[in-house]
Each structure stands twice: as structure tokens, then as C-alpha cells.
Write a protein that holds these residues in place. Structure first.
Motif, PDB file in Angstrom:
ATOM      1  N   TYR A   1      17.943  19.828   6.940  1.00 44.15           N
ATOM      2  CA  TYR A   1      19.105  19.320   6.216  1.00 44.15           C
ATOM      3  C   TYR A   1      18.788  19.189   4.735  1.00 44.15           C
ATOM      4  O   TYR A   1      17.617  19.187   4.325  1.00 44.15           O
ATOM      5  CB  TYR A   1      19.560  17.976   6.787  1.00 44.15           C
ATOM      6  N   THR A   2      19.838  19.114   3.945  1.00 44.22           N
ATOM      7  CA  THR A   2      19.694  18.880   2.507  1.00 44.22           C
ATOM      8  C   THR A   2      19.881  17.398   2.249  1.00 44.22           C
ATOM      9  O   THR A   2      20.946  16.837   2.542  1.00 44.22           O
ATOM     10  CB  THR A   2      20.728  19.688   1.707  1.00 44.22           C
ATOM     11  N   LEU A   3      18.862  16.766   1.735  1.00 41.15           N
ATOM     12  CA  LEU A   3      18.897  15.330   1.465  1.00 41.15           C
ATOM     13  C   LEU A   3      19.449  15.075   0.077  1.00 41.15           C
ATOM     14  O   LEU A   3      18.976  15.639  -0.913  1.00 41.15           O
ATOM     15  CB  LEU A   3      17.486  14.736   1.576  1.00 41.15           C
ATOM     16  N   TYR A   4      20.467  14.219  -0.001  1.00 40.00           N
ATOM     17  CA  TYR A   4      21.025  13.816  -1.289  1.00 40.00           C
ATOM     18  C   TYR A   4      20.524  12.400  -1.581  1.00 40.00           C
ATOM     19  O   TYR A   4      20.988  11.431  -0.989  1.00 40.00           O
ATOM     20  CB  TYR A   4      22.548  13.892  -1.257  1.00 40.00           C
ATOM     21  N   ASP A   5      19.549  12.349  -2.485  1.00 37.00           N
ATOM     22  CA  ASP A   5      18.868  11.080  -2.754  1.00 37.00           C
ATOM     23  C   ASP A   5      19.351  10.394  -4.022  1.00 37.00           C
ATOM     24  O   ASP A   5      18.769   9.404  -4.459  1.00 37.00           O
ATOM     25  CB  ASP A   5      17.359  11.315  -2.842  1.00 37.00           C
ATOM     26  N   GLY A   6      20.401  10.928  -4.628  1.00 35.30           N
ATOM     27  CA  GLY A   6      20.913  10.335  -5.848  1.00 35.30           C
ATOM     28  C   GLY A   6      20.192  10.809  -7.087  1.00 35.30           C
ATOM     29  O   GLY A   6      20.556  10.437  -8.204  1.00 35.30           O
TER      30      GLY A   6
ATOM     31  N   VAL B   1      17.671  17.917  -1.763  1.00 35.05           N
ATOM     32  CA  VAL B   1      16.288  18.295  -1.471  1.00 35.05           C
ATOM     33  C   VAL B   1      16.187  18.831  -0.045  1.00 35.05           C
ATOM     34  O   VAL B   1      16.559  18.140   0.906  1.00 35.05           O
ATOM     35  CB  VAL B   1      15.347  17.078  -1.624  1.00 35.05           C
ATOM     36  N   PRO B   2      15.708  20.079   0.135  1.00 33.81           N
ATOM     37  CA  PRO B   2      15.516  20.595   1.497  1.00 33.81           C
ATOM     38  C   PRO B   2      14.544  19.703   2.270  1.00 33.81           C
ATOM     39  O   PRO B   2      13.444  19.412   1.793  1.00 33.81           O
ATOM     40  CB  PRO B   2      14.930  21.996   1.266  1.00 33.81           C
ATOM     41  N   THR B   3      14.951  19.274   3.462  1.00 31.91           N
ATOM     42  CA  THR B   3      14.163  18.300   4.226  1.00 31.91           C
ATOM     43  C   THR B   3      14.188  18.672   5.705  1.00 31.91           C
ATOM     44  O   THR B   3      15.151  19.259   6.192  1.00 31.91           O
ATOM     45  CB  THR B   3      14.746  16.880   4.042  1.00 31.91           C
ATOM     46  N   THR B   4      13.140  18.309   6.409  1.00 35.39           N
ATOM     47  CA  THR B   4      13.101  18.493   7.863  1.00 35.39           C
ATOM     48  C   THR B   4      12.811  17.163   8.543  1.00 35.39           C
ATOM     49  O   THR B   4      12.251  16.242   7.934  1.00 35.39           O
ATOM     50  CB  THR B   4      12.034  19.529   8.282  1.00 35.39           C
ATOM     51  N   LEU B   5      13.188  17.077   9.793  1.00 28.66           N
ATOM     52  CA  LEU B   5      12.983  15.856  10.570  1.00 28.66           C
ATOM     53  C   LEU B   5      12.754  16.250  12.021  1.00 28.66           C
ATOM     54  O   LEU B   5      13.496  17.053  12.579  1.00 28.66           O
ATOM     55  CB  LEU B   5      14.208  14.943  10.463  1.00 28.66           C
TER      56      LEU B   5
END
Length: 480
Positions: free
Chosen positions: A201-206, A212-216
Motif C-alpha cells: 500500500y501507499t502510506l500517506y504520512d502527512g 510512501v510505498p509500504t508493505t505489511l
């Protein structure tokens, strides 16, 4: 037939002893584009925090997790996702809730039954209006008043989805669910029964506009990501027919808003939809005007214009403040569970025909799926498998499948022509029909009917349909 008009056979009662327990929720109320100071005259809640009896049924051969709890990701933060995440977090599961648009407002009539207020412990100030009267308006503009059988404490709640959804997500977070502002892109499926799902997913951290490309890595996934569910695609859940819902939020003059203070309108006719209905539902300080269709999606704006025109005198002087459109499923997907992934809400296809109701069923399916995971994992201490998720499916189908079938039949019976719609509106004038319909809708329980009244209703239904068929034949003669 009457007892099935809007029935759902889940048991759900409202506690009158809680009538004075008015809860407050600020949430989006202050920051919403629509301010509201509406104060309900009656509030009733039934705390969902009371002990819910979840029998632990983990399989004996389910592997015990060492040094950690079960990890579950919920994709989508609407009523289904919010309720699933809350139930998981309260049940000892390490929970992640991923939602891209935390201020999103799905185009939705926003009607909820009174039993949902108590069953899901909703604070009264997220409910904009308490509808106690409805008008069913036929193709020829014959209006029938509906709601005569409601008592002074019964109502249909009208909510804005941006307020309801936000509240449910925040409450899930308060119980320990990690709410992530992110765009789910897809997932790698596990290689065996214990390997993780790898979510991307793409993380929107403000900080970064692009995200930010992210995995979980998680042990199980609940897809609550709507009709266009990416989780459904990843598990090859199959396709389904869907409707397009189109809605405009219209701010109308104060004197006209008074007319809609506790009133909702439903319009039927080929002009507003060939297979559904148009609506005017009151919100906090505006009305939601909308319609939907499955069989002629390209004409949705034409149907919306017709709906607005049918109500034009009552909304004259109004200003459109928001336009919304969204797909809505028409029937459950062919596959709703695969391995350790399950679908709930719109992603699973849980929207009723004829009425188009989906909020309660979304929340209920999210909770039921999460309960099955909590039970099957022995409160997060063991790995789960597909058999545990199928417990949720079996309970759901046993409880609600008859409701979906009945409403499907009603839609095919009464929405097939304008004469049939005239017959439908005519039937709605019957107080017995109203009582059975509202009791079933408000409390989501099958209400036993009176045999004599049921027989009378059957004759009235046949009579209405005969008249509708005769009228349709006469209209064909005229057209020739």
C-alpha cells in the motif's frame, strides 16, 4: 408476504431503559461542511461494550502462536471495516485498518434502522435527523403517507457517511486498532497455511504528497473495500452486477428545510429509474437527492435530473453543495471467503434489492466476520484457517439469505413497469403493510403476521397487480 417486505431475521432489540443516556460525539461535527445543531427529542442506546458471549471454538490442531497475537488487516474504513476492526481489537487481535480517504463521503441515502443505534452503541449526535414520516410517490405523482404505525420512540435515523464512518474508525482506534491512512494496492497470497499475506500500500504520512510505498505482513485479511474491492480481485472472488448511485447534496432555504424536518421521500417511475427509486432524504442542514440504476447506467444523470424535477417545488431555491457517485453491488459475490481472507459489506455484495439498504448489513457483516476470527483464534492466540471464516459465512447466509431473496422478488415484481409501481405505492397505503414493513426494517427481525390480515393482504396484492396489468395493456393500445 407482508412480514417479509423489509425483513431480516437477526434478533435485535432496543432498550427503553437507556432512553435518557444521550452520548456525545464531536468528531467531524465541528469541521464538517454542514453544521448542525439538531437535538434529538429521544435517544436510545444499548452499550455494545457489554460482554458479548463469544464461544471460543479454535480447532484443536490450529497452531498456537508463540510470542505474538494473530495479526489481521482490515482493508476499507466504512461501517463494515470500522466494526470489524473494533471487534478484532477488542478480541485480542493485533489489528490494522487501512483507509485511503479518511474524510470520504460515500454517496448514500444514509438511512439506518433504530436497532442499529443500540446494537452498535451509536451516540445520538451523529444522527442528523429522526425520520418518522415517509412519502411514497408513484409515477403519476400519487403520494402515500407512510409511517402511521410508528410510535413516538420509533424512527429511521439519517446520517452522513463522513460522520458515521469517522466515528466508527476512531472508536476502533480507541480499542487498539492501528488506523492507517493508505491506499491499498494489492497483496501477495501466502504460500502455505502459516505463511503471511504481504500487503502493498501507499502510506500517506502527512509528509510526502505522493505517499510512501509500504508493505505489511499479516495472518488474515478482511476486505471491506467496497464494490470495487481490490481484495476481491486478489482472491478471485468473481464479478457481480452493480448499480450506479448518483446523489446531490442540496442546501435549501430554511423554510423548505422545515418541511423535511422528519420526512423522507421516495419516488418511483421510469423517469427517475428503470429499476430502482429516487430519494430525497433530510440531513443536518440540507437534503440528499439521488437515484440509482443497474440496467441503464449511462443514463444516470438523466434520471437524477428527473428526480430533482419531481421534487423541484419543495427544493426550489436550493444550491448544490456536493455531487457524489458510486457503484453499489446488486447481489453477493460468487466467492466471499478464500483461505484466510474474507469479504464483508459492499465488497461481499451485501446490499438489499428493492430497498437498497446496505449500512446496517455492512456493519453487521464486519462484526460477524471479526467475531468468527476472534472465536476461531481463541482470542488471537492461535492461527486460523478457511474453516473458521466459513463459520461467519454460514451464520450470515442462514440469517439473511431469505431477506435478500424476498426483496429480489419484490423488485422484479413491482419495479418492472410504471403500472406495477402504481400498484406498489397503492399497497403502501395499507396500514398493515406499513406496520409489518417498518417493524421488520427497524428491528431486523421477522415479525409474525396476523393470518387473516395476511390473507387480506394477499388478495389486495393480487388485485393491485391485476389492475396494474390491465393498465399496462391499455397503455400499450394507446401507444399503438
Amino acid at each position: 408476504m407482508a412480514s417479509s417486505l423489509l425483513s431480516a431475521s437477526s434478533s435485535c432489540s432496543l432498550s427503553s431503559s437507556a432512553a435518557t443516556n444521550i452520548k456525545k460525539y464531536d468528531g467531524l461535527r465541528a469541521s464538517s461542511s454542514s453544521e448542525c445543531t439538531f437535538l434529538p427529542r429521544f435517544a436510545s442506546t444499548e452499550s455494545s461494550s457489554r460482554s458479548r458471549s463469544l464461544s471460543i471454538q479454535a480447532a484443536i490442531n490450529s497452531p498456537k502462536l508463540e510470542g505474538r497475537n494473530l495479526r489481521v488487516a482490515v482493508i476499507g474504513g466504512g461501517p463494515a471495516g470500522g466494526c470489524a476492526a473494533e471487534t478484532l481489537a477488542k478480541g485480542g487481535i493485533e489489528t490494522f485498518l487501512i483507509e485511503r480517504k479518511l474524510d470520504n463521503a460515500k454517496p448514500c441515502g444514509g438511512a439506518i434502522p433504530i436497532c442499529m443505534v443500540g446494537e452498535f452503541d451509536l451516540p445520538m449526535d451523529i444522527i442528523d435527523r429522526r425520520v418518522t414520516k415517509m412519502k411514497m410517490i408513484s409515477p403519476s405523482n400519487v403520494a402515500v403517507d407512510v409511517g402511521k404505525t410508528l410510535n413516538e420512540k420509533e424512527y429511521i435515523g439519517m446520517v452522513r457517511r463522513e460522520v458515521l464512518d469517522s466515528y466508527l474508525r476512531e472508536r476502533a482506534g480507541s480499542y487498539g486498532a492501528k488506523v492507517i491512512n493508505g491506499l491499498f494496492l494489492g497483496m501477495d497470497l501466502p504460500k502455505d497455511k502459516e505463511s503471511p499475506y504481504v500487503l502493498k500500500y501507499t502510506l500517506y504520512d502527512g509528509v510526502s504528497r505522493q505517499g510512501v510505498p509500504t508493505t505489511l505482513e499479516v495472518d488474515a485479511v478482511i476486505g471491506a473495500d467496497g464494490a470495487n474491492s481490490r481484495v476481491a480481485k486478489d482472491i478471485d472472488a468473481g464479478e457481480y452486477d452493480y448499480a450506479i448511485a448518483f446523489q446531490e447534496r442540496i442546501k435549501i432555504p430554511e423554510d423548505k428545510m422545515t418541511y423535511y424536518e422528519d420526512l423522507a421521500e421516495m419516488y418511483v417511475g421510469d423517469d427517475v429509474s428503470p429499476d430502482f427509486y429516487g430519494w430525497v432524504f433530510p440531513k443536518c442542514d440540507h437534503v440528499a437527492v439521488g437515484t440509482g440504476t443497474v440496467i441503464n447506467k449511462p443514463a444516470i444523470k438523466k434520471y437524477q435530473t428527473a428526480t430533482r424535477n419531481r421534487a423541484k417545488e419543495k427544493i426550489a431555491g436550493g444550491k448544490i453543495i456536493r455531487v457524489e457517485a458510486h457503484p453499489i453491488p446488486e447481489h453477493p459475490r460468487p466467492r466471499r471467503v478464500k483461505d484466510r481472507a474474507a469479504l464483508v459489506g459492499d465488497a461481499a455484495g451485501y446490499v438489499t434489492k428493492c430497498s437498497g439498504e446496505g449500512i446496517y448489513f455492512a456493519a453487521k457483516s464486519g462484526r460477524m466476520c471479526a467475531e468468527a476470527i476472534v472465536e476461531g483464534s481463541a482470542r488471537g492466540t492461535r492461527m486460523i484457517g478457511e474453516s473458521h471464516l466459513r463459520v461467519y459465512l454460514e451464520k450470515w447466509d442462514k440469517t439473511y439469505w431469505p431477506t435478500y431473496k424476498v426483496l429480489d422478488i419484490l423488485q422484479k415484481l413491482f419495479y418492472r413497469s410504471n403500472p406495477a409501481r402504481e400498484a406498489f405505492v397503492e399497497l403502501c397505503a395499507d396500514e398493515y403493510v406499513q406496520k409489518m414493513t417498518f417493524d421488520s426494517y427497524l428491528y431486523k427481525t421477522v415479525v409474525p403476521g396476523n393470518p387473516l390480515d395476511d390473507l387480506k393482504l394477499a388478495f389486495n396484492t393480487i388485485g393491485s397487480l391485476v389492475r396494474a396489468n390491465a393498465l399496462r395493456k391499455e397503455m400499450r393500445k394507446v401507444s399503438l
